[in-house]
Design a protein around this motif. Structure first.
Motif, short mmCIF file in Angstrom:
data_model
loop_
_atom_site.label_atom_id
_atom_site.label_comp_id
_atom_site.label_asym_id
_atom_site.label_seq_id
_atom_site.Cartn_x
_atom_site.Cartn_y
_atom_site.Cartn_z
N CYS A 1 0.83 -1.22 0.00
CA CYS A 1 0.00 0.00 0.00
C CYS A 1 0.85 1.26 0.00
O CYS A 1 0.48 2.28 -0.59
CB CYS A 1 -0.94 -0.02 1.21
N PHE A 2 1.98 1.22 0.66
CA PHE A 2 2.88 2.37 0.68
C PHE A 2 3.37 2.68 -0.73
O PHE A 2 3.37 3.85 -1.17
CB PHE A 2 4.06 2.10 1.61
N ASN A 3 3.80 1.66 -1.45
CA ASN A 3 4.25 1.88 -2.83
C ASN A 3 3.12 2.38 -3.72
O ASN A 3 3.33 3.21 -4.61
CB ASN A 3 4.83 0.58 -3.41
N LYS A 4 1.92 1.88 -3.48
CA LYS A 4 0.77 2.32 -4.27
C LYS A 4 0.51 3.81 -4.04
O LYS A 4 0.22 4.55 -4.98
CB LYS A 4 -0.47 1.50 -3.90
N SER A 5 0.61 4.24 -2.80
CA SER A 5 0.39 5.66 -2.50
C SER A 5 1.47 6.53 -3.14
O SER A 5 1.19 7.63 -3.62
CB SER A 5 0.34 5.88 -0.99
N LYS A 6 2.72 6.03 -3.16
CA LYS A 6 3.80 6.81 -3.77
C LYS A 6 3.60 6.91 -5.28
O LYS A 6 3.80 7.98 -5.87
CB LYS A 6 5.16 6.16 -3.46
N GLU A 7 3.22 5.81 -5.91
CA GLU A 7 3.01 5.82 -7.36
C GLU A 7 1.91 6.80 -7.75
O GLU A 7 1.97 7.42 -8.81
CB GLU A 7 2.66 4.41 -7.84
N GLN A 8 0.90 6.91 -6.89
CA GLN A 8 -0.23 7.79 -7.21
C GLN A 8 -0.05 9.18 -6.61
O GLN A 8 -0.94 10.03 -6.73
CB GLN A 8 -1.52 7.16 -6.70
N ASN A 9 1.09 9.38 -5.96
CA ASN A 9 1.41 10.70 -5.41
C ASN A 9 0.35 11.21 -4.43
O ASN A 9 -0.09 12.35 -4.50
CB ASN A 9 1.62 11.72 -6.54
N ILE A 10 -0.07 10.32 -3.54
CA ILE A 10 -0.99 10.74 -2.48
C ILE A 10 -0.31 10.52 -1.13
O ILE A 10 0.61 9.71 -1.00
CB ILE A 10 -2.32 9.96 -2.53
N ARG A 11 -0.75 11.24 -0.16
CA ARG A 11 -0.14 11.18 1.17
C ARG A 11 -0.34 9.79 1.79
O ARG A 11 -1.31 9.10 1.50
CB ARG A 11 -0.76 12.23 2.09
N SER A 12 0.57 9.44 2.68
CA SER A 12 0.43 8.22 3.45
C SER A 12 0.72 8.52 4.91
O SER A 12 1.47 9.46 5.22
CB SER A 12 1.38 7.12 2.93
N ALA A 13 0.14 7.75 5.80
CA ALA A 13 0.35 7.94 7.23
C ALA A 13 0.08 6.63 7.94
O ALA A 13 -0.60 5.75 7.41
CB ALA A 13 -0.55 9.05 7.78
N ARG A 14 0.62 6.48 9.14
CA ARG A 14 0.39 5.28 9.94
C ARG A 14 -0.24 5.65 11.27
O ARG A 14 -0.08 6.77 11.76
CB ARG A 14 1.69 4.52 10.17
N LEU A 15 -0.96 4.70 11.83
CA LEU A 15 -1.54 4.94 13.16
C LEU A 15 -0.41 5.09 14.18
O LEU A 15 0.62 4.43 14.07
CB LEU A 15 -2.43 3.77 13.56
N PRO A 16 -0.60 5.92 15.20
CA PRO A 16 0.47 6.18 16.17
C PRO A 16 0.58 5.09 17.23
O PRO A 16 0.65 5.37 18.43
CB PRO A 16 0.05 7.52 16.78
N ILE A 17 0.62 3.84 16.80
CA ILE A 17 0.68 2.73 17.75
C ILE A 17 2.00 2.74 18.51
O ILE A 17 2.04 2.57 19.73
CB ILE A 17 0.49 1.39 17.02
N GLY A 18 3.11 2.98 17.80
CA GLY A 18 4.41 2.99 18.44
C GLY A 18 4.55 4.09 19.48
O GLY A 18 5.24 3.93 20.49
N THR A 19 3.89 5.20 19.26
CA THR A 19 3.98 6.32 20.20
C THR A 19 3.18 6.08 21.46
O THR A 19 3.66 6.34 22.58
CB THR A 19 3.48 7.61 19.51
N TYR A 20 1.99 5.55 21.31
CA TYR A 20 1.09 5.42 22.47
C TYR A 20 1.10 4.03 23.08
O TYR A 20 0.67 3.87 24.23
CB TYR A 20 -0.34 5.79 22.05
N LEU A 21 1.56 3.03 22.33
CA LEU A 21 1.60 1.67 22.87
C LEU A 21 2.99 1.09 22.66
O LEU A 21 3.17 0.00 22.11
CB LEU A 21 0.55 0.78 22.19
N ALA A 22 3.99 1.81 23.13
CA ALA A 22 5.37 1.38 22.93
C ALA A 22 5.66 0.07 23.64
O ALA A 22 6.58 -0.67 23.27
CB ALA A 22 6.33 2.46 23.43
N GLU A 23 4.85 -0.24 24.67
CA GLU A 23 5.09 -1.47 25.44
C GLU A 23 4.56 -2.70 24.74
O GLU A 23 4.76 -3.83 25.21
CB GLU A 23 4.44 -1.36 26.82
N MET A 24 3.86 -2.54 23.62
CA MET A 24 3.30 -3.71 22.93
C MET A 24 4.43 -4.46 22.23
O MET A 24 5.07 -3.92 21.32
CB MET A 24 2.23 -3.28 21.92
N PRO A 25 4.73 -5.71 22.66
CA PRO A 25 5.90 -6.42 22.15
C PRO A 25 5.71 -7.04 20.77
O PRO A 25 6.68 -7.34 20.09
CB PRO A 25 6.13 -7.51 23.20
#
Length: 387
Positions: free
Chosen positions: A273-297
């Motif tokens: 999906c990331f490559n698809k967004s780049k090919e179509q020149n649209i923005r991409s973003a990820r949910l902030p799981i790493g920021t708010y749930l850093a303890e999730m192993p």
């Protein structure tokens, strides 16, 4: 000899013999294939019988319950259970809805990349996604499913007499989401909705896209009788959600469109999906799981509907941590999970990390064999709601 009619030893085939010609042109099925088809037909017939029997049992239970209620024969526990059911129904189906004027798109353009079981899992996730939006007190104003084709469409068509075409407030396109901005220069964000039409995600009486024609592509009719135009969006307001991007989603904004990759791929396709967004020149973003749930192993793999429910919860609470904790399965916080085939179950991921599913289970940890029943039950609920 005179008086005897000449008989053609090779008479032309009668019209009724066309099936023999067709049979010769098509190679015969193997015994294994024949058994598979016969079993599928038997299961389909048995499923119809089970559904009909279950409907009759439910009607009988309701009739008996109503008679006991009228006679004052319900005990305290039963009355308490009835009050709780009524309260829950009022909480989910009654009351003004405050729509969030943004759109969520599920990109279904990956049908050929999935196995049969993965397609089955995906269609179940689509039903849960719609159900979550329908029941929310702050639903997204627009829910769009694009690139519906192949086995995904066949399976959706075969469930509940194509019940998805009667999903209130949902659009279904056979075209890709690029149609949102193609050929349109002046169109803007999500079309605003008023309080009355906000109930698109729930109990409103909107006719759904495709209901009149029986196919995706027909535009939706609103309760007020106005014909609803197909969704449009400016390209710079579109965001593809994928875990492979560096940009983190900090907030959802009204007027924007958020795309979820509709695929269950067991981590076979990296950066899809990331490559698809780049090919179509649209923005991409990820949910902030790493920021708010850093303890999730474990790896941050979620199903389509879980990702959607996190977005819904954020709209209601404006709190990422609370939204993530409310949806992410608790087992993902365990260092050691159940093992299957020598692997931790949380090691199965898909491309964009926001939508995935463990092999053999649905999003609630139940076996895949139960997924279809639950989807059919949802279709029945939708039909009941229209009556």
């Amino acid at each position: 000899m005179q008086g005897e009619s000449a008989v053609d030893p090779n008479p032309p085939a009668a019209p009724g013999d066309a099936s023999e010609v067709t049979a010769e042109s098509n190679p015969p099925l193997s015994k294994k294939q024949q058994k598979k088809l016969a079993k599928a037909a038997w299961l389909a017939e048995k499923k119809k019988d089970r559904r009909a029997a279950e409907k009759e049992r439910k009607k009988e239970r309701k009739r008996v319950q109503a008679e006991r209620r009228a006679a004052g024969e319900l005990d305290e526990d039963e009355e308490t259970a009835e009050r709780e059911r009524r309260s829950k129904r009022q909480k989910t189906d009654v009351g003004p809805k405050k729509p969030f004027n943004a759109r969520v798109v599920v990109d279904l353009a990956f049908d050929e990349m999935m196995s049969e079981n993965e397609v089955k899992s995906l269609t179940a996730q689509l039903a849960y996604t719609y159900s979550a939006n329908r029941k929310s007190s702050a639903p997204f104003a627009s829910l769009l499913f694009t690139s519906l084709d192949g086995r995904t469409k066949e399976r959706m068509d075969g469930q509940g007499n194509a019940a998805y075409l009667r999903w209130n407030g949902a659009e279904w396109w056979e075209e890709g989401y690029e149609r949102l901005w193609e050929g349109e220069t002046g169109h803007s964000e999500v079309q605003p909705v008023n309080a009355e039409e906000a109930e698109i995600a729930g109990a409103s009486g909107e006719k759904v896209k495709g209901e009149e024609s029986g196919q995706p592509g027909a535009e939706a009719n609103t309760k007020s009788g106005r014909r609803k135009e197909p969704s449009r969006a400016k390209k710079d307001t579109v965001v593809y959600l994928t875990a492979d991007t560096d940009e983190e989603l900090t907030e959802l904004k009204e007027g924007e469109t958020y795309i979820l990759g509709g695929i269950v791929d067991r981590n076979r396709y990296k950066n899809l999906c990331f490559n698809k967004s780049k090919e179509q020149n649209i923005r991409s973003a990820r949910l902030p799981i790493g920021t708010y749930l850093a303890e999730m192993p474990t790896r941050k793999v979620l199903t389509v509907n879980q990702t959607f429910e996190i977005l819904l919860n954020w709209v209601e609470t404006r709190d990422w941590k609370q939204s993530l904790y409310a949806v992410i399965p608790k087992r993902k916080f365990n260092t050691v999970g159940r093992r299957r085939g020598g692997k931790n179950i949380d090691e199965t991921t898909n491309d964009d990390g926001e939508e995935g599913q463990e092999e053999g289970e649905n999003e609630d940890g139940e076996e895949d064999g139960e997924v279809e029943v639950r989807v059919l039950d949802l279709a029945e609920l939708e039909q009941d709601g229209e009556q």
